[in-house]
Design a protein around this motif. Structure first.
Motif, mmCIF file in Angstrom:
data_model
loop_
_atom_site.group_PDB
_atom_site.id
_atom_site.type_symbol
_atom_site.label_atom_id
_atom_site.label_comp_id
_atom_site.label_asym_id
_atom_site.label_seq_id
_atom_site.Cartn_x
_atom_site.Cartn_y
_atom_site.Cartn_z
ATOM 1 N N GLU A 169 -7.586 1.764 -5.987
ATOM 2 C CA GLU A 169 -7.416 3.221 -5.983
ATOM 3 C C GLU A 169 -7.552 3.696 -4.547
ATOM 4 N N ILE A 170 -6.669 4.614 -4.154
ATOM 5 C CA ILE A 170 -6.655 5.034 -2.747
ATOM 6 C C ILE A 170 -7.821 5.957 -2.404
ATOM 7 N N ASP A 171 -8.307 6.705 -3.390
ATOM 8 C CA ASP A 171 -9.195 7.835 -3.087
ATOM 9 C C ASP A 171 -10.577 7.671 -3.732
ATOM 10 N N LYS A 172 -11.586 7.367 -2.909
ATOM 11 C CA LYS A 172 -12.937 7.167 -3.432
ATOM 12 C C LYS A 172 -13.481 8.426 -4.099
ATOM 13 N N GLY A 213 -3.338 20.262 -7.226
ATOM 14 C CA GLY A 213 -2.782 21.255 -8.142
ATOM 15 C C GLY A 213 -2.110 20.691 -9.380
ATOM 16 N N VAL A 214 -2.167 19.361 -9.566
ATOM 17 C CA VAL A 214 -1.497 18.732 -10.710
ATOM 18 C C VAL A 214 -2.530 18.110 -11.658
ATOM 19 N N ILE A 215 -2.379 18.385 -12.953
ATOM 20 C CA ILE A 215 -3.309 17.869 -13.964
ATOM 21 C C ILE A 215 -3.199 16.350 -14.052
ATOM 22 N N GLN A 216 -4.325 15.648 -13.870
ATOM 23 C CA GLN A 216 -4.341 14.183 -13.992
ATOM 24 C C GLN A 216 -4.854 13.774 -15.363
ATOM 25 N N ASP A 234 -4.892 1.631 -0.267
ATOM 26 C CA ASP A 234 -3.536 1.953 -0.696
ATOM 27 C C ASP A 234 -2.986 0.801 -1.541
ATOM 28 N N GLY A 235 -2.496 1.125 -2.715
ATOM 29 C CA GLY A 235 -1.957 0.114 -3.615
ATOM 30 C C GLY A 235 -0.785 -0.656 -3.007
ATOM 31 N N VAL A 236 -0.030 0.007 -2.134
ATOM 32 C CA VAL A 236 1.118 -0.642 -1.505
ATOM 33 C C VAL A 236 0.640 -1.781 -0.613
ATOM 34 N N TYR A 267 -2.455 8.972 -23.012
ATOM 35 C CA TYR A 267 -1.902 8.350 -21.806
ATOM 36 C C TYR A 267 -2.559 7.000 -21.512
ATOM 37 N N GLN A 268 -3.888 6.977 -21.463
ATOM 38 C CA GLN A 268 -4.591 5.753 -21.027
ATOM 39 C C GLN A 268 -4.376 4.620 -22.026
ATOM 40 N N GLU A 269 -4.384 4.929 -23.325
ATOM 41 C CA GLU A 269 -4.195 3.863 -24.321
ATOM 42 C C GLU A 269 -2.768 3.329 -24.267
ATOM 43 N N ILE A 303 -3.270 -0.300 -10.381
ATOM 44 C CA ILE A 303 -3.052 0.451 -9.137
ATOM 45 C C ILE A 303 -3.220 1.933 -9.475
ATOM 46 N N GLY A 304 -4.023 2.660 -8.682
ATOM 47 C CA GLY A 304 -4.365 4.048 -9.016
ATOM 48 C C GLY A 304 -5.441 4.037 -10.096
ATOM 49 N N GLY A 305 -5.368 5.031 -10.994
ATOM 50 C CA GLY A 305 -6.293 5.005 -12.136
ATOM 51 C C GLY A 305 -7.765 5.088 -11.778
ATOM 52 N N GLY A 306 -8.072 5.745 -10.659
ATOM 53 C CA GLY A 306 -9.447 5.802 -10.167
ATOM 54 C C GLY A 306 -10.447 6.418 -11.125
ATOM 55 N N MET A 355 8.213 20.007 -8.558
ATOM 56 C CA MET A 355 8.695 18.924 -9.426
ATOM 57 C C MET A 355 9.049 19.423 -10.828
ATOM 58 N N TRP A 356 8.593 20.629 -11.197
ATOM 59 C CA TRP A 356 9.011 21.244 -12.463
ATOM 60 C C TRP A 356 9.233 22.731 -12.209
ATOM 61 N N PRO A 357 10.326 23.027 -11.470
ATOM 62 C CA PRO A 357 10.581 24.416 -11.083
ATOM 63 C C PRO A 357 10.821 25.301 -12.289
ATOM 64 N N TYR A 400 -7.060 12.388 1.230
ATOM 65 C CA TYR A 400 -5.705 12.275 0.675
ATOM 66 C C TYR A 400 -5.220 13.500 -0.084
ATOM 67 N N GLN A 401 -6.166 14.242 -0.704
ATOM 68 C CA GLN A 401 -5.722 15.305 -1.607
ATOM 69 C C GLN A 401 -6.849 16.283 -1.924
ATOM 70 N N ASP A 402 -6.466 17.440 -2.492
ATOM 71 C CA ASP A 402 -7.449 18.388 -3.014
ATOM 72 C C ASP A 402 -7.881 17.908 -4.387
HETATM 73 N N1 AAT Z 1 -5.440 8.213 -15.272
HETATM 74 C C1 AAT Z 1 -5.182 9.502 -14.746
HETATM 75 C C2 AAT Z 1 -3.823 9.691 -14.383
HETATM 76 C C3 AAT Z 1 -3.290 9.632 -13.152
HETATM 77 S S1 AAT Z 1 -4.295 9.303 -11.859
HETATM 78 C C4 AAT Z 1 -3.351 8.699 -10.543
HETATM 79 C C5 AAT Z 1 -4.253 8.084 -9.455
HETATM 80 O O1 AAT Z 1 -3.427 7.411 -8.508
HETATM 81 C C6 AAT Z 1 -5.100 9.070 -8.653
HETATM 82 O O2 AAT Z 1 -6.456 8.748 -8.792
HETATM 83 C C7 AAT Z 1 -4.617 8.883 -7.195
HETATM 84 O O3 AAT Z 1 -5.643 9.042 -6.231
HETATM 85 C C8 AAT Z 1 -4.096 7.454 -7.251
HETATM 86 N N2 AAT Z 1 -3.139 7.095 -6.190
HETATM 87 C C9 AAT Z 1 -2.140 7.854 -5.667
HETATM 88 N N3 AAT Z 1 -1.471 7.182 -4.716
HETATM 89 C C10 AAT Z 1 -2.032 5.944 -4.633
HETATM 90 C C11 AAT Z 1 -1.778 4.795 -3.825
HETATM 91 N N4 AAT Z 1 -0.797 4.788 -2.915
HETATM 92 N N5 AAT Z 1 -2.559 3.699 -4.016
HETATM 93 C C12 AAT Z 1 -3.556 3.687 -4.942
HETATM 94 N N6 AAT Z 1 -3.840 4.758 -5.725
HETATM 95 C C13 AAT Z 1 -3.093 5.882 -5.575
HETATM 96 C C14 AAT Z 1 -1.820 9.887 -13.054
HETATM 97 C C15 AAT Z 1 -1.434 11.254 -13.526
HETATM 98 C C16 AAT Z 1 0.037 11.478 -13.704
HETATM 99 C C17 AAT Z 1 0.402 12.936 -13.582
HETATM 100 C C18 AAT Z 1 1.696 13.267 -14.219
HETATM 101 N N7 AAT Z 1 2.169 14.599 -13.853
#
Ligand code: AAT
Length: 290
Positions: free
Chosen positions: A109-112, A52-55, A140-142, A64-66, A85-88, A12-14, A33-35
């Motif tokens: 959040e998809i991933d406990k 492998g991607v910084i969250q 899954d958020g969807v 970011y969060q604010e 949605i997400g933001g676990g 995504m950032w070659p 779901y992921q490593d």
């Molecule tokens: N607040 C930290 C920033 C994030 S975390 C993104 C979250 O989305 C992860 O915890 C992941 O498990 C969750 N996630 C991914 N897919 C789904 C889904 N389908 N439903 C619910 N949750 C999901 C984002 C960082 C951005 C990185 C920019 N390069």
């Protein structure tokens, strides 16, 4: 990790990769779901990595969060029901909780494993879960949004990872349509919308999908996050048909309750809110063609 440095390498950032010096790896696991990895860096505190991607890093997560939280919530009067949605990791929950008008905070959040790891290694982020208004759904958020009641949420915040992996559908049109359905008239959505330096084609798609679906306003904002690819990240802010929302002029500033001395805002303020919508010319040409 090669000779003590973590490099964020991805198609995504070659051709580029930001690196952080690793002091110590604290956790490594594989969820359904992921490593998942956590390490102590030498200058950014603890770091959470998914596939492998910084969250987030402890040092710059505030930016970011604010922003992803207060850009939408400070743009509408009295937000009461909010969906994340997400933001676990819990950081967005921590920020939503600053708003005293909010009565209910749902999170899907998809991933406990992300939730558990954040509670163990990022207590100042996962503190968001301590708020009694929070209800956690693992899934899954969807799917969650497909089954969500219609017209209920004042705001939906999509804190999602990048579109390669479990978050792919969170960038697609049917997902935006189900977000619009779940929002009340004049409700707002803020979604993680990648970098103007790296992902103009993705942003162009998101903007065109959102213009078709959200009949209120559609705006792109951005901020700096030094440890995200290219050092910036953007947000798509949209509102549904109904009471109009002028995202560029926040009408619901965070009061002293929300900006407590014990845990003051580190990044967000009303000036940076408005400034976030100013775009460089190359991006404006694509996002707001006149
Ligand atoms: N607040 C930290 C920033 C994030 S975390 C993104 C979250 O989305 C992860 O915890 C992941 O498990 C969750 N996630 C991914 N897919 C789904 C889904 N389908 N439903 C619910 N949750 C999901 C984002 C960082 C951005 C990185 C920019 N390069």
């Amino acid at each position: 990790i090669i000779s003590g440095w973590f490099s964020e390498i991805s198609p995504m950032w070659p051709g580029e990769a930001h690196s952080l010096k690793v002091e110590k790896v604290l956790f490594q696991g594989k969820s359904d779901y992921q490593d998942v990895m956590v390490f102590q860096s030498s200058t950014y505190g603890k770091v959470l990595i998914l596939d492998g991607v910084i969250q987030l890093t402890e040092r710059d997560e505030c930016a970011y969060q604010e922003m992803i939280t207060h850009l939408p919530l400070c743009s509408i009067p009295n937000p009461k029901k909010v969906l994340v949605i997400g933001g676990g990791d819990g950081g967005v929950l921590r920020e939503v909780a600053r708003h005293s008008s909010v009565e209910q905070i749902d999170i899907c959040e998809i991933d406990k494993m992300v939730v558990d790891v954040s509670k163990e290694f990022f207590p100042d982020v996962a503190v968001g879960y301590d708020d009694p208004r929070v209800r956690l759904h693992i899934g899954d958020g969807v799917a969650f949004l497909k089954n969500a009641p219609e017209g209920t949420y004042d705001a939906v915040i999509v804190d999602s990872s990048d579109p390669i992996g479990p978050a792919q559908e969170l960038f697609e049109k049917p997902f935006f349509a189900s977000v619009a359905k779940a929002l009340r008239p004049g409700g707002v959505v803020c979604t993680q919308a990648e970098s103007i330096w790296l992902h103009m084609h993705i942003i162009e798609d998101i903007v065109s999908n959102c213009r078709q679906i959200f009949k209120g306003s559609v705006n792109y904002a951005w901020t700096t996050v030094p440890t995200y690819p290219s050092g910036v990240i953007g947000f798509m802010l949209c509102s549904t048909e109904g009471p109009s929302v002028d995202f560029k002029h926040p009408i619901n500033p965070i009061d002293t309750d929300g900006n407590q001395e014990s845990r003051p805002l580190k990044f967000y303020n009303s000036e940076i809110h408005s400034a976030a919508f100013c775009l460089p010319s190359f991006a404006r040409k694509v996002i707001q063609p006149k």
